[in-house]
Design a protein around this motif. Structure first.
Motif, PDB file in Angstrom:
ATOM      1  N   GLY A   8       0.712  -1.087   0.088  1.00 51.75           N
ATOM      2  CA  GLY A   8       0.005   0.122   0.068  1.00 51.75           C
ATOM      3  C   GLY A   8       0.729   1.138  -0.087  1.00 51.75           C
ATOM      4  O   GLY A   8       0.122   2.250  -0.254  1.00 51.75           O
ATOM      5  N   GLY A   9       2.158   1.273   0.104  1.00 45.71           N
ATOM      6  CA  GLY A   9       3.032   2.367  -0.068  1.00 45.71           C
ATOM      7  C   GLY A   9       3.054   3.200  -1.312  1.00 45.71           C
ATOM      8  O   GLY A   9       2.608   2.404  -2.274  1.00 45.71           O
ATOM      9  N   GLY A  10       3.475   4.260  -1.315  1.00 46.11           N
ATOM     10  CA  GLY A  10       3.545   4.853  -2.766  1.00 46.11           C
ATOM     11  C   GLY A  10       3.986   6.367  -2.502  1.00 46.11           C
ATOM     12  O   GLY A  10       4.538   6.746  -1.310  1.00 46.11           O
ATOM     13  N   GLY A 116       8.821  -4.286   4.782  1.00 43.40           N
ATOM     14  CA  GLY A 116       8.605  -3.050   4.632  1.00 43.40           C
ATOM     15  C   GLY A 116       7.992  -2.384   3.432  1.00 43.40           C
ATOM     16  O   GLY A 116       8.120  -3.040   2.365  1.00 43.40           O
ATOM     17  N   THR A 117       7.267  -1.179   3.644  1.00 39.69           N
ATOM     18  CA  THR A 117       6.649  -0.561   2.322  1.00 39.69           C
ATOM     19  C   THR A 117       7.001   0.776   2.331  1.00 39.69           C
ATOM     20  O   THR A 117       6.987   1.425   3.186  1.00 39.69           O
ATOM     21  CB  THR A 117       5.328  -0.739   2.159  1.00 39.69           C
ATOM     22  OG1 THR A 117       4.659  -0.520   0.913  1.00 39.69           O
ATOM     23  CG2 THR A 117       4.469  -0.462   3.121  1.00 39.69           C
ATOM     24  N   GLN A 118       7.467   1.376   1.262  1.00 43.85           N
ATOM     25  CA  GLN A 118       7.927   2.764   0.975  1.00 43.85           C
ATOM     26  C   GLN A 118       6.730   3.735   0.954  1.00 43.85           C
ATOM     27  O   GLN A 118       6.070   3.386   0.285  1.00 43.85           O
ATOM     28  CB  GLN A 118       8.984   2.798  -0.136  1.00 43.85           C
ATOM     29  CG  GLN A 118       9.287   4.583  -0.415  1.00 43.85           C
ATOM     30  CD  GLN A 118      10.181   4.672   0.789  1.00 43.85           C
ATOM     31  OE1 GLN A 118      11.278   4.188   1.034  1.00 43.85           O
ATOM     32  NE2 GLN A 118      10.262   5.919   1.123  1.00 43.85           N
ATOM     33  N   VAL A 119       6.784   4.672   1.648  1.00 34.86           N
ATOM     34  CA  VAL A 119       5.894   5.871   1.538  1.00 34.86           C
ATOM     35  C   VAL A 119       6.771   7.181   1.663  1.00 34.86           C
ATOM     36  O   VAL A 119       7.397   7.505   2.182  1.00 34.86           O
ATOM     37  CB  VAL A 119       4.889   5.938   2.940  1.00 34.86           C
ATOM     38  CG1 VAL A 119       4.157   7.183   2.911  1.00 34.86           C
ATOM     39  CG2 VAL A 119       4.226   4.773   3.071  1.00 34.86           C
ATOM     40  N   THR A 120       6.477   7.737   0.421  1.00 36.46           N
ATOM     41  CA  THR A 120       7.018   9.089  -0.057  1.00 36.46           C
ATOM     42  C   THR A 120       6.146  10.024  -0.122  1.00 36.46           C
ATOM     43  O   THR A 120       5.242   9.950  -0.922  1.00 36.46           O
ATOM     44  CB  THR A 120       8.106   9.011  -1.467  1.00 36.46           C
ATOM     45  OG1 THR A 120       8.922   7.902  -1.093  1.00 36.46           O
ATOM     46  CG2 THR A 120       8.760  10.128  -1.602  1.00 36.46           C
ATOM     47  N   VAL A 121       6.340  11.235   0.717  1.00 35.59           N
ATOM     48  CA  VAL A 121       5.352  12.291   0.645  1.00 35.59           C
ATOM     49  C   VAL A 121       6.061  13.609   0.102  1.00 35.59           C
ATOM     50  O   VAL A 121       7.021  14.174   0.978  1.00 35.59           O
ATOM     51  CB  VAL A 121       4.877  12.838   1.935  1.00 35.59           C
ATOM     52  CG1 VAL A 121       3.777  13.725   1.771  1.00 35.59           C
ATOM     53  CG2 VAL A 121       4.125  11.513   2.430  1.00 35.59           C
TER      54      VAL A 121
END
Length: 123
Positions: A8-10, A116-121
């Motif tokens: 679900g990261g993005g 882990g999953t990457q979240v970038t804001v």
């Protein structure tokens, strides 16, 4: 042995929302305390949110209170993290974690981890 897989990261802009999922394994999933942690570039892993086994009580890091919501669906063997009002400082790899439940603090003591999953804001 407990196996956890995050998704679900993005890449999103500030103010956007994301929902992370953590798929677990095993019939005893409901018997584990579950948590979300994150690690930003150049920083140590930090606690984000957790949910108690069975009764489902929750706790959050001060930095995400009011914006993030942790929940679990034991029937689906899935943990969620709804993230609203994302900020650039939320950028990190988010990890799902599990521990054999106790009544101690939910901020530590986890035994099993996802990859882990990457979240970038972006701003």
């Amino acid at each position: 042995q407990v196996q956890l897989v995050e998704s679900g990261g993005g890449l999103v802009q500030a103010g956007d929302s994301l929902r992370l999922s953590c798929a677990g394994s095993g019939r005893t999933f409901s018997g584990y305390d579950m948590g979300w942690f994150r690690q930003a570039p150049g920083k140590e892993r930090e606690f984000v949110a957790a949910i108690r086994r069975i009764i489902g009580s929750t706790t959050y890091a001060d930095s995400v209170k009011g914006r993030f919501t942790i929940s679990r669906d034991n029937a689906k063997i899935t943990l969620y993290l709804q993230m609203n009002g994302l900020k650039p400082e939320d950028t990190a790899v988010y990890y799902c974690a599990a521990r054999d439940g106790s009544y101690g603090s939910l901020t530590n003591g986890y035994d099993y981890w996802g990859r882990g999953t990457q979240v970038t804001v972006t701003s």
